[in-house]
Design a protein around this motif. Structure first.
Motif, PDB file in Angstrom:
ATOM      1  N   LYS A 234      -4.420   0.342 -12.662  1.00  0.00           N
ATOM      2  CA  LYS A 234      -3.500   0.641 -11.558  1.00  0.00           C
ATOM      3  C   LYS A 234      -3.450   2.120 -11.176  1.00  0.00           C
ATOM      4  CE  LYS A 234       1.052   0.901 -11.394  1.00  0.00           C
ATOM      5  NZ  LYS A 234       2.488   0.663 -11.520  1.00  0.00           N
ATOM      6  N   PRO A 235      -3.351   3.036 -12.128  1.00  0.00           N
ATOM      7  CA  PRO A 235      -3.312   4.458 -11.718  1.00  0.00           C
ATOM      8  C   PRO A 235      -4.590   4.889 -10.997  1.00  0.00           C
ATOM      9  CG  PRO A 235      -2.628   4.187 -14.008  1.00  0.00           C
ATOM     10  CD  PRO A 235      -3.207   2.879 -13.580  1.00  0.00           C
ATOM     11  N   ILE A 236      -5.724   4.340 -11.420  1.00  0.00           N
ATOM     12  CA  ILE A 236      -6.996   4.665 -10.751  1.00  0.00           C
ATOM     13  C   ILE A 236      -6.943   4.150  -9.317  1.00  0.00           C
ATOM     14  CG2 ILE A 236      -9.498   4.226 -10.750  1.00  0.00           C
ATOM     15  CD1 ILE A 236      -9.236   3.799 -13.838  1.00  0.00           C
ATOM     16  N   ALA A 237      -6.477   2.916  -9.167  1.00  0.00           N
ATOM     17  CA  ALA A 237      -6.417   2.286  -7.841  1.00  0.00           C
ATOM     18  C   ALA A 237      -5.493   3.064  -6.909  1.00  0.00           C
ATOM     19  CB  ALA A 237      -5.956   0.839  -7.978  1.00  0.00           C
ATOM     20  N   LEU A 238      -4.339   3.469  -7.419  1.00  0.00           N
ATOM     21  CA  LEU A 238      -3.395   4.224  -6.574  1.00  0.00           C
ATOM     22  C   LEU A 238      -4.021   5.531  -6.100  1.00  0.00           C
ATOM     23  CD1 LEU A 238      -0.056   3.679  -8.525  1.00  0.00           C
ATOM     24  CD2 LEU A 238      -0.499   2.974  -6.162  1.00  0.00           C
ATOM     25  N   ALA A 239      -4.739   6.196  -6.994  1.00  0.00           N
ATOM     26  CA  ALA A 239      -5.371   7.465  -6.611  1.00  0.00           C
ATOM     27  C   ALA A 239      -6.456   7.238  -5.567  1.00  0.00           C
ATOM     28  CB  ALA A 239      -5.943   8.157  -7.851  1.00  0.00           C
ATOM     29  N   LYS A 240      -7.172   6.117  -5.669  1.00  0.00           N
ATOM     30  CA  LYS A 240      -8.230   5.823  -4.686  1.00  0.00           C
ATOM     31  C   LYS A 240      -7.606   5.490  -3.329  1.00  0.00           C
ATOM     32  CE  LYS A 240     -11.775   6.299  -7.473  1.00  0.00           C
ATOM     33  NZ  LYS A 240     -12.661   7.460  -7.342  1.00  0.00           N
ATOM     34  N   VAL A 241      -6.511   4.733  -3.343  1.00  0.00           N
ATOM     35  CA  VAL A 241      -5.830   4.427  -2.079  1.00  0.00           C
ATOM     36  C   VAL A 241      -5.349   5.722  -1.429  1.00  0.00           C
ATOM     37  CG1 VAL A 241      -3.765   3.335  -1.061  1.00  0.00           C
ATOM     38  CG2 VAL A 241      -5.161   2.068  -2.725  1.00  0.00           C
ATOM     39  N   TYR A 242      -4.800   6.610  -2.242  1.00  0.00           N
ATOM     40  CA  TYR A 242      -4.303   7.893  -1.714  1.00  0.00           C
ATOM     41  C   TYR A 242      -5.453   8.716  -1.128  1.00  0.00           C
ATOM     42  CZ  TYR A 242      -1.836  12.375  -1.586  1.00  0.00           C
ATOM     43  OH  TYR A 242      -1.287  13.560  -1.177  1.00  0.00           O
ATOM     44  N   ALA A 264       3.702  -3.259  -6.510  1.00  0.00           N
ATOM     45  CA  ALA A 264       3.333  -3.432  -5.098  1.00  0.00           C
ATOM     46  C   ALA A 264       3.955  -2.331  -4.246  1.00  0.00           C
ATOM     47  CB  ALA A 264       3.770  -4.810  -4.603  1.00  0.00           C
ATOM     48  N   VAL A 265       5.213  -2.005  -4.542  1.00  0.00           N
ATOM     49  CA  VAL A 265       5.914  -0.968  -3.769  1.00  0.00           C
ATOM     50  C   VAL A 265       5.167   0.368  -3.880  1.00  0.00           C
ATOM     51  CG1 VAL A 265       8.047   0.394  -3.605  1.00  0.00           C
ATOM     52  CG2 VAL A 265       8.173  -2.089  -3.890  1.00  0.00           C
ATOM     53  N   GLU A 266       4.673   0.687  -5.081  1.00  0.00           N
ATOM     54  CA  GLU A 266       3.917   1.942  -5.237  1.00  0.00           C
ATOM     55  C   GLU A 266       2.721   1.970  -4.282  1.00  0.00           C
ATOM     56  OE1 GLU A 266       3.191   3.922  -9.134  1.00  0.00           O
ATOM     57  OE2 GLU A 266       3.997   2.072  -9.972  1.00  0.00           O
ATOM     58  N   ILE A 269       3.860   2.501  -0.670  1.00  0.00           N
ATOM     59  CA  ILE A 269       4.291   3.892  -0.430  1.00  0.00           C
ATOM     60  C   ILE A 269       3.075   4.813  -0.291  1.00  0.00           C
ATOM     61  CG2 ILE A 269       5.431   5.893  -1.502  1.00  0.00           C
ATOM     62  CD1 ILE A 269       7.497   3.943  -2.691  1.00  0.00           C
ATOM     63  N   VAL A 270       2.066   4.574  -1.109  1.00  0.00           N
ATOM     64  CA  VAL A 270       0.892   5.462  -1.095  1.00  0.00           C
ATOM     65  C   VAL A 270       0.048   5.254   0.164  1.00  0.00           C
ATOM     66  CG1 VAL A 270      -1.260   5.951  -2.342  1.00  0.00           C
ATOM     67  CG2 VAL A 270       0.870   5.846  -3.570  1.00  0.00           C
ATOM     68  N   GLY A 271       0.225   4.114   0.846  1.00  0.00           N
ATOM     69  CA  GLY A 271      -0.479   3.975   2.123  1.00  0.00           C
ATOM     70  C   GLY A 271      -1.104   2.625   2.397  1.00  0.00           C
ATOM     71  N   SER A 272      -0.830   1.612   1.555  1.00  0.00           N
ATOM     72  CA  SER A 272      -1.384   0.278   1.809  1.00  0.00           C
ATOM     73  C   SER A 272      -0.485  -0.476   2.784  1.00  0.00           C
ATOM     74  CB  SER A 272      -1.445  -0.546   0.512  1.00  0.00           C
ATOM     75  OG  SER A 272      -1.955   0.223  -0.546  1.00  0.00           O
ATOM     76  N   LEU A 310       8.209   1.112   4.141  1.00  0.00           N
ATOM     77  CA  LEU A 310       7.674   1.701   2.902  1.00  0.00           C
ATOM     78  C   LEU A 310       6.267   2.260   3.089  1.00  0.00           C
ATOM     79  CD1 LEU A 310       8.638  -1.068   0.290  1.00  0.00           C
ATOM     80  CD2 LEU A 310       9.615   1.237   0.421  1.00  0.00           C
ATOM     81  N   VAL A 311       5.541   1.667   4.048  1.00  0.00           N
ATOM     82  CA  VAL A 311       4.097   1.946   4.126  1.00  0.00           C
ATOM     83  C   VAL A 311       3.837   3.412   4.468  1.00  0.00           C
ATOM     84  CG1 VAL A 311       1.960   1.388   5.363  1.00  0.00           C
ATOM     85  CG2 VAL A 311       3.580  -0.441   4.748  1.00  0.00           C
ATOM     86  N   ASN A 312       3.039   4.048   3.604  1.00  0.00           N
ATOM     87  CA  ASN A 312       2.640   5.442   3.835  1.00  0.00           C
ATOM     88  C   ASN A 312       3.845   6.381   3.862  1.00  0.00           C
ATOM     89  OD1 ASN A 312       0.644   7.333   4.136  1.00  0.00           O
ATOM     90  ND2 ASN A 312       0.471   7.084   6.349  1.00  0.00           N
ATOM     91  N   SER A 313       4.815   6.123   2.999  1.00  0.00           N
ATOM     92  CA  SER A 313       6.041   6.932   3.009  1.00  0.00           C
ATOM     93  C   SER A 313       6.076   7.928   1.847  1.00  0.00           C
ATOM     94  CB  SER A 313       7.267   6.008   2.953  1.00  0.00           C
ATOM     95  OG  SER A 313       7.253   5.256   1.753  1.00  0.00           O
ATOM     96  N   LEU A 314       4.929   8.143   1.210  1.00  0.00           N
ATOM     97  CA  LEU A 314       4.876   9.071   0.073  1.00  0.00           C
ATOM     98  C   LEU A 314       5.277  10.479   0.503  1.00  0.00           C
ATOM     99  CD1 LEU A 314       3.925   9.151  -2.971  1.00  0.00           C
ATOM    100  CD2 LEU A 314       1.798  10.143  -2.091  1.00  0.00           C
ATOM    101  N   LYS A 315       6.145  11.081  -0.295  1.00  0.00           N
ATOM    102  CA  LYS A 315       6.573  12.447   0.024  1.00  0.00           C
ATOM    103  C   LYS A 315       5.769  13.419  -0.833  1.00  0.00           C
ATOM    104  CE  LYS A 315      11.204  10.830   1.030  1.00  0.00           C
ATOM    105  NZ  LYS A 315      12.514  10.574   0.443  1.00  0.00           N
TER     106      LYS A 315
END
Ligand SMILES: Cc1cc2nc3c(=O)[nH]c(=O)nc-3n(C[C@H](O)[C@H](O)[C@H](O)COP(=O)(O)O)c2cc1C
Length: 325
Positions: A234-242, A264-266, A269-272, A310-315
């Protein structure tokens, strides 16, 4: 909680999510290869509560896949080397698609192939036999477990772009390119897919991994290496999405180790825009429905009216962005 969120907390949150011109009833799909062709899970999962089903990769001819052993359990995940075992596209359109047409949910047909022409021929045969709820295609250019295809496309920006442009000519339905994490950066791949007219990218497929039997000193998989999935990735996937989100505006389908609604929320937020649940289906075949229900509860508890908020709401602080993070 703000005044507006107090006002909406009694109203059911809106989970509808969109990619291109397709609306999903919620953003939770099940991932290719982890839910068969639907029938396998129907007794354990209320399929119509899913946003959609991505079917097992289908190729022109049936494939038996790799020899056993093809699965190894790993800490917080699994290692697989199934090798794209599938029924072949003729059986897919004759038996599997008509079965899936019965359900009120979107279907995305995942395609694997070893040449540009094979990808195109499989897609066109499905297109000729399309059912009403067929939303589009996910193109697997990222399977690490076969020698002839998959990654040979997915690790070349040029071939990914060429294949996307070719397939774009054969369908007006969603064209989604499934990317591999087994590259230094997914950014140029996301940009190539966007340039060539894809509607979305999905990521990640599995991460190349290996396990060893220490008593006979042999690899535990018949193919020596395989693909790691589940919470470990999961952490790898989140970084790739970002990485993809920063580089392009193309809609993203986030995948990798999603077990709970909070996972899923993470990804959202990161952009999915939507997400897929994979390995979790092997623990609970209704894992996707559990995530969708949990997402609704999360939105309600947080006073969020639409999941799209939520989508793409990372601060990320401006100075970090300016520094390239
Ligand atoms: C047993 C197994 C079979 C898979 N088969 C496919 C496949 O046929 N096509 C494909 O695109 N991805 C396939 N995948 C990859 C998943 O769709 C997903 O991208 C990956 O497992 C990461 O998500 P997860 O950690 O939620 O499982 C497979 C994964 C597993 C574990």
């Amino acid at each position: 909680m703000s005044q507006s969120s107090k006002n909406i907390s009694t109203v059911a949150p809106d989970l509808r999510s969109r990619i291109g011109n397709v609306e999903f009833k919620n953003p939770v799909l099940v991932a290719s290869g982890t839910f068969g062709y639907g029938a396998e899970a129907k007794d354990y999962c209320d399929i119509e509560q899913l946003g959609g089903i991505v079917t097992k990769s289908v190729s022109w001819k049936p494939r038996v896949g790799n020899h056993p052993h093809r699965i190894v359990e790993t800490p917080s995940g699994m290692l697989n080397s199934i090798g794209l075992a599938n029924v072949g596209v003729h059986t897919f359109v004759k038996e599997k698609l008509p079965y899936l047409a019965k359900f009120d949910t979107k279907i995305i047909a995942n395609i694997a192939a070893s040449s540009m022409e094979e990808y195109r021929d499989v897609l066109e045969l499905i297109e000729q036999n399309a059912v009403e709820n067929l939303a589009g295609y996910e193109i697997n250019v990222s399977c690490p477990n076969v020698k002839d295809g998959g990654l040979s496309f997915g690790t070349s920006v040029e071939r990914t772009e060429e294949l996307t442009a070719l397939l774009r000519q054969s369908t007006d339905r969603l064209l989604i390119i499934k990317l591999t994490p087994n590259v230094t950066s997914v950014a140029p791949f996301a940009q190539a897919c966007e340039r060539a007219g894809a509607d979305a990218i999905s990521l990640i497929n599995t991460v190349v991994g290996m396990a060893v039997d220490i008593y006979n000193r042999e690899p535990r998989l018949s193919t020596v290496t395989g693909g790691v999935s589940g919470p470990a990735v999961k952490p790898i996937a989140l970084a790739k999405v970002y990485d993809a989100r920063k580089a392009s505006a193309i809609p993203i389908i986030g995948i990798g180790g999603i077990i709970t609604a909070e996972d899923a929320v993470e990804f959202l937020i990161v952009g999915s825009s939507v997400i897929q649940v994979g390995t979790a289906n092997f623990v609970h075949p209704d894992a996707g429905v559990r995530v969708a229900k949990g997402l609704e509860e999360f939105l309600r508890a947080q006073g969020i009216a639409h999941v799209t908020e939520l989508v793409n709401s990372l601060k990320v602080r401006a100075e970090l962005k300016a520094a390239g993070w």
